[in-house]
Design a protein around this motif. Structure first.
Motif, short mmCIF file in Angstrom:
data_model
loop_
_atom_site.label_atom_id
_atom_site.label_comp_id
_atom_site.label_asym_id
_atom_site.label_seq_id
_atom_site.Cartn_x
_atom_site.Cartn_y
_atom_site.Cartn_z
N TYR A 97 -11.84 0.14 5.96
CA TYR A 97 -11.40 -0.81 5.15
C TYR A 97 -10.59 -0.62 4.04
N THR A 98 -10.97 0.26 3.34
CA THR A 98 -10.14 0.68 1.90
C THR A 98 -8.89 1.07 2.39
N ALA A 99 -8.51 1.72 3.39
CA ALA A 99 -7.15 2.45 3.79
C ALA A 99 -6.40 0.92 3.98
N LEU A 100 -7.06 0.24 4.89
CA LEU A 100 -6.08 -1.02 5.43
C LEU A 100 -6.08 -1.88 4.11
N SER A 101 -6.96 -1.92 3.16
CA SER A 101 -6.78 -2.83 1.92
C SER A 101 -5.44 -2.29 1.27
N PHE A 102 -5.18 -1.24 1.25
CA PHE A 102 -3.89 -0.61 0.38
C PHE A 102 -2.51 -1.06 0.96
N THR A 103 -2.56 -2.11 2.27
CA THR A 103 -1.45 -2.67 2.72
C THR A 103 -0.89 -3.81 2.01
N ALA A 127 10.07 1.96 3.80
CA ALA A 127 8.74 2.51 3.30
C ALA A 127 7.69 1.34 3.97
N THR A 128 8.13 0.20 3.87
CA THR A 128 7.16 -1.01 4.49
C THR A 128 7.09 -0.84 5.91
N ALA A 129 8.23 -0.40 6.63
CA ALA A 129 8.10 -0.05 7.96
C ALA A 129 7.24 0.92 8.33
N VAL A 130 7.27 2.30 7.57
CA VAL A 130 6.63 3.35 7.76
C VAL A 130 5.05 2.87 7.63
N GLY A 131 4.71 2.08 6.60
CA GLY A 131 3.30 1.66 6.36
C GLY A 131 2.45 1.00 7.47
N PHE A 132 3.50 0.00 7.98
CA PHE A 132 2.79 -0.59 9.26
C PHE A 132 2.79 0.29 10.34
N ILE A 133 3.59 1.26 10.38
CA ILE A 133 3.33 2.37 11.33
C ILE A 133 1.89 2.92 11.35
N GLY A 134 1.44 3.32 9.88
CA GLY A 134 0.42 3.95 9.74
C GLY A 134 -0.63 2.87 10.19
N VAL A 135 -0.45 1.49 9.91
CA VAL A 135 -1.49 0.42 10.38
C VAL A 135 -1.86 0.82 11.87
N LEU A 136 -0.76 0.55 12.48
CA LEU A 136 -1.02 0.75 14.03
C LEU A 136 -1.55 1.95 14.55
N GLY A 266 -3.23 7.96 10.03
CA GLY A 266 -2.89 6.36 9.44
C GLY A 266 -3.13 6.24 8.13
N ALA A 267 -4.33 6.36 7.49
CA ALA A 267 -4.53 6.26 6.19
C ALA A 267 -3.49 6.89 5.28
N ALA A 268 -3.24 8.39 5.61
CA ALA A 268 -2.31 9.13 4.68
C ALA A 268 -0.83 8.32 4.89
N ILE A 269 -0.46 7.73 6.10
CA ILE A 269 0.75 7.22 6.18
C ILE A 269 0.86 6.02 5.15
N ILE A 270 -0.09 5.04 5.30
CA ILE A 270 -0.07 3.87 4.55
C ILE A 270 -0.20 4.39 2.95
#
Length: 302
Positions: A97-103, A127-136, A266-270
């Motif tokens: 949850y915490t990692a996803l909250s950083f989006t 950077a935004t696109a890379v962050g959403f890749i981390g979400v996936l 994924g968290a690291a990418i975000i």
């Protein structure tokens, strides 16, 4: 020997993260029996009651506003954010949850273009696109390990990003205390009907946890604001990511939660993408950057 402003800011931010982690543990414990709307109602109500002495001390002038409709929208979307976050916290590991909250910065980039018509350069878009890749990578839709509650964590971040965007549309003269007051009024009113619909009478221990959440929410927000007032945003902001470490430790010790390699990746990418976005925002003119920080501070606490 006096501490430097940046060191004091870092310590305030770390304190905010620790407090938020304890609040998340309490939310997770309550979420095993009480509905998220009921928890959100008490969080709104207790938070509202907590600021009434401040309103009395500063006077009715802090409540002057010409934007009741925007405040009402903030209350509604704030309630959605609380419900979504509490629902997710109760059903997925705290670290996830915490990692996803950083989006939130990822969604803020999109909303800044759509609603505020800001100019976003290709580096921030990348950077935004890379962050959403981390979400996936973290959520992995279609995989056997997919948990739909993760989508509620993303809905929480989207709602908060929308709230911050709404604050930027408020006219000059709106005070932070006034914004918190109207947020408390409208979110508490909006939370009452669904809370009554799913109502279960709290036990003595649950009453204690509900009050605990309300107090910790106010403290976490206060520490967060103090952090940015004491130090430079570009120095202080990265310390917020220690919440991910705190959440991982708390989840393991309190609930025996573990995360897999995909979640860590994924968290690291975000985190990397949002740190980059934060550094880009730090280059904005000082007044604009300060407005962003104040807007986020009002909406950050759960």
């Amino acid at each position: 020997m006096a501490l430097s402003g940046n060191l004091r800011g870092a310590l305030w931010m770390i304190g905010s993260g620790v407090i938020f982690t304890f609040m998340a543990i309490a939310i997770k414990l309550l979420g095993h029996r009480l509905d998220s709307f009921q928890i959100a109602f008490f969080r709104c109500l207790i938070g509202f009651i907590a600021i009434l002495p401040l309103v009395a001390a500063y006077g009715i002038e802090v409540l002057q506003t010409r934007s009741l409709k925007i405040h009402a929208l903030r209350g509604l979307f704030g309630l959605i954010a609380m419900f979504a976050s509490y629902y997710a916290i109760a059903r997925i590991p705290l670290a996830s949850y915490t990692a996803l909250s950083f989006t939130k910065p990822l969604f803020s980039t999109i909303l800044a273009v759509v609603i505020l018509h800001e100019i976003v350069r290709w580096r921030r878009w990348s950077a935004t696109a890379v962050g959403f890749i981390g979400v996936l990578v973290m959520v992995r839709p279609g995989a056997e390990t997919f948990n739909s509650a993760a989508l509620f964590a993303l809905a929480d971040s989207l709602s908060i990003a929308f709230l911050v965007t709404l604050i930027k549309r408020l006219p000059p003269g709106e005070t932070p205390l006034g914004m918190m007051f109207y947020f408390g009024v409208f979110s508490t009113i909006a939370a009452l009907p669904p809370a009554l619909y799913v109502w279960q009478w709290p036990t003595t221990a649950e009453w204690g946890l509900l009050v605990f959440i309300g107090i910790l929410g106010a403290l976490s927000q206060s520490f967060w604001i103090r952090a940015y007032r004491a130090g430079e945003a570009s120095i202080v902001a990265p310390f917020d990511y220690l919440r991910l470490l705190f959440a991982g430790i708390a989840g393991y010790l309190a609930f025996a939660e573990t995360v897999d390699l995909w979640t860590v990746l994924g968290a690291a990418i975000i985190v990397v993408s949002t740190v980059y976005i934060a550094r880009r925002e730090a280059r904005l003119p000082r007044a604009q950057a300060k407005a962003r920080i104040e807007a986020k501070a009002v909406e950050e606490a759960r």
